[in-house]
Design a protein around this motif. Structure first.
Motif, mmCIF file in Angstrom:
data_model
loop_
_atom_site.group_PDB
_atom_site.id
_atom_site.type_symbol
_atom_site.label_atom_id
_atom_site.label_comp_id
_atom_site.label_asym_id
_atom_site.label_seq_id
_atom_site.Cartn_x
_atom_site.Cartn_y
_atom_site.Cartn_z
ATOM 1 N N UNK A 1 -4.351 0.131 0.588
ATOM 2 C CA UNK A 1 -4.810 -0.114 1.958
ATOM 3 C C UNK A 1 -3.929 -1.152 2.643
ATOM 4 N N UNK A 2 -3.528 -2.193 1.906
ATOM 5 C CA UNK A 2 -2.655 -3.220 2.489
ATOM 6 C C UNK A 2 -1.299 -2.627 2.839
ATOM 7 N N UNK A 3 -0.742 -1.827 1.942
ATOM 8 C CA UNK A 3 0.561 -1.212 2.203
ATOM 9 C C UNK A 3 0.490 -0.294 3.420
ATOM 10 N N UNK A 4 -0.526 0.542 3.467
ATOM 11 C CA UNK A 4 -0.682 1.461 4.594
ATOM 12 C C UNK A 4 -0.920 0.700 5.891
ATOM 13 N N UNK A 5 -1.781 -0.317 5.836
ATOM 14 C CA UNK A 5 -2.099 -1.098 7.033
ATOM 15 C C UNK A 5 -0.905 -1.846 7.582
ATOM 16 N N UNK A 6 0.014 -2.228 6.704
ATOM 17 C CA UNK A 6 1.219 -2.938 7.129
ATOM 18 C C UNK A 6 2.338 -1.973 7.505
ATOM 19 N N UNK A 7 2.075 -0.678 7.381
ATOM 20 C CA UNK A 7 3.085 0.311 7.737
ATOM 21 C C UNK A 7 4.182 0.489 6.702
ATOM 22 N N UNK A 8 3.923 0.067 5.475
ATOM 23 C CA UNK A 8 4.916 0.224 4.409
ATOM 24 C C UNK A 8 5.033 1.700 4.054
ATOM 25 N N UNK A 9 6.254 2.199 4.069
ATOM 26 C CA UNK A 9 6.492 3.601 3.735
ATOM 27 C C UNK A 9 7.312 3.693 2.460
ATOM 28 N N UNK A 10 7.114 4.753 1.752
ATOM 29 C CA UNK A 10 7.876 4.968 0.535
ATOM 30 C C UNK A 10 7.183 4.395 -0.676
ATOM 31 N N UNK B 1 1.023 7.127 3.549
ATOM 32 C CA UNK B 1 1.505 6.866 2.200
ATOM 33 C C UNK B 1 0.474 7.390 1.212
ATOM 34 N N UNK B 2 0.910 8.132 0.277
ATOM 35 C CA UNK B 2 0.023 8.628 -0.770
ATOM 36 C C UNK B 2 -0.116 7.549 -1.840
ATOM 37 N N UNK B 3 -1.297 6.960 -1.935
ATOM 38 C CA UNK B 3 -1.502 5.854 -2.865
ATOM 39 C C UNK B 3 -1.240 6.273 -4.310
ATOM 40 N N UNK B 4 -1.640 7.468 -4.679
ATOM 41 C CA UNK B 4 -1.536 7.879 -6.074
ATOM 42 C C UNK B 4 -0.087 8.079 -6.505
ATOM 43 N N UNK C 1 -2.510 -11.264 -0.732
ATOM 44 C CA UNK C 1 -1.336 -11.423 -1.590
ATOM 45 C C UNK C 1 -0.323 -10.315 -1.388
ATOM 46 N N UNK C 2 -0.801 -9.083 -1.240
ATOM 47 C CA UNK C 2 0.110 -7.952 -1.013
ATOM 48 C C UNK C 2 0.874 -8.139 0.290
ATOM 49 N N UNK C 3 0.211 -8.614 1.317
ATOM 50 C CA UNK C 3 0.905 -8.858 2.589
ATOM 51 C C UNK C 3 1.977 -9.936 2.425
ATOM 52 N N UNK C 4 1.705 -10.946 1.620
ATOM 53 C CA UNK C 4 2.742 -11.949 1.329
ATOM 54 C C UNK C 4 3.960 -11.282 0.688
ATOM 55 N N UNK C 5 3.726 -10.360 -0.231
ATOM 56 C CA UNK C 5 4.839 -9.670 -0.888
ATOM 57 C C UNK C 5 5.657 -8.848 0.110
ATOM 58 N N UNK C 6 5.021 -8.440 1.200
ATOM 59 C CA UNK C 6 5.708 -7.671 2.244
ATOM 60 C C UNK C 6 6.375 -8.569 3.283
ATOM 61 N N UNK C 7 6.255 -9.891 3.096
ATOM 62 C CA UNK C 7 6.934 -10.820 4.001
ATOM 63 C C UNK C 7 6.058 -11.508 5.024
ATOM 64 N N UNK C 8 4.780 -11.213 5.041
ATOM 65 C CA UNK C 8 3.872 -11.892 5.965
ATOM 66 C C UNK C 8 3.599 -13.301 5.457
#
Length: 157
Positions: free
Chosen positions: A32-41, A1-4, A119-126
């Motif tokens: 980093x949280x999004x990438x680590x959790x495998x969030x794409x898009x 995922x491209x953070x920018x 907190x970001x992981x919570x937003x992803x459902x963890x």
């Protein structure tokens, strides 16, 4: 995922900015949280940094607990059929974060990063209500933070 290009981060302040991490740091930690959790898009979220009074008010209103807590997560609840990259909102209470960092003998920056990732992981459902969920979430947080050069936040100091 491209953070920018794939991350839209809104940062708001309910207290003076002096001594708080820069927006670029929050962007890096969320990415980093999004990438680590495998969030794409694409992903969009807001982070509001609050003082103890606002933190207490939010926690009382939304969780029925009359005290300020370190981080509150408000996942987006989109109507069926609405496809947006909106993940939700985080509220991080700076005074609670600073107190916890002191008590846990952690650098402020490391604890800011941890609470942002958490907190970001919570937003992803963890979640961490059940023991198995907590172990999974903590292991993921630890891996993400290690990738940022931050020690295991759950290891006793």
């Amino acid at each position: 995922m491209s953070q920018a290009s794939a991350l839209t981060l809104h940062l708001g302040y309910g207290l003076p900015r002096k001594g708080l991490p820069a927006a670029a740091s929050f962007r890096r930690w969320v990415g980093a949280a999004l990438a680590g959790a495998g969030h794409e898009g694409e992903a969009e979220l807001s982070i509001r940094l609050v003082d103890a009074d606002e933190g207490r008010e939010l926690n009382a209103t939304y969780r029925g607990k009359d005290y300020a807590t370190n981080v509150l997560s408000f996942p987006a609840e989109l109507p069926p059929g609405v496809e947006l990259p909106l993940l939700g909102d985080l509220a991080i209470c700076a005074p609670v974060m600073q107190r916890e960092a002191r008590e846990q003998h952690k650098a402020d920056r490391a604890h800011w990063a941890h609470l942002t990732v958490h907190g970001t992981l919570h937003l992803l459902g963890y979640d961490h209500i059940e023991e198995a969920e907590a172990e999974q979430m903590e292991a993921l947080e630890t891996r993400i933070l290690a990738g940022l050069g931050i020690d295991d936040p759950y290891r006793p100091r």
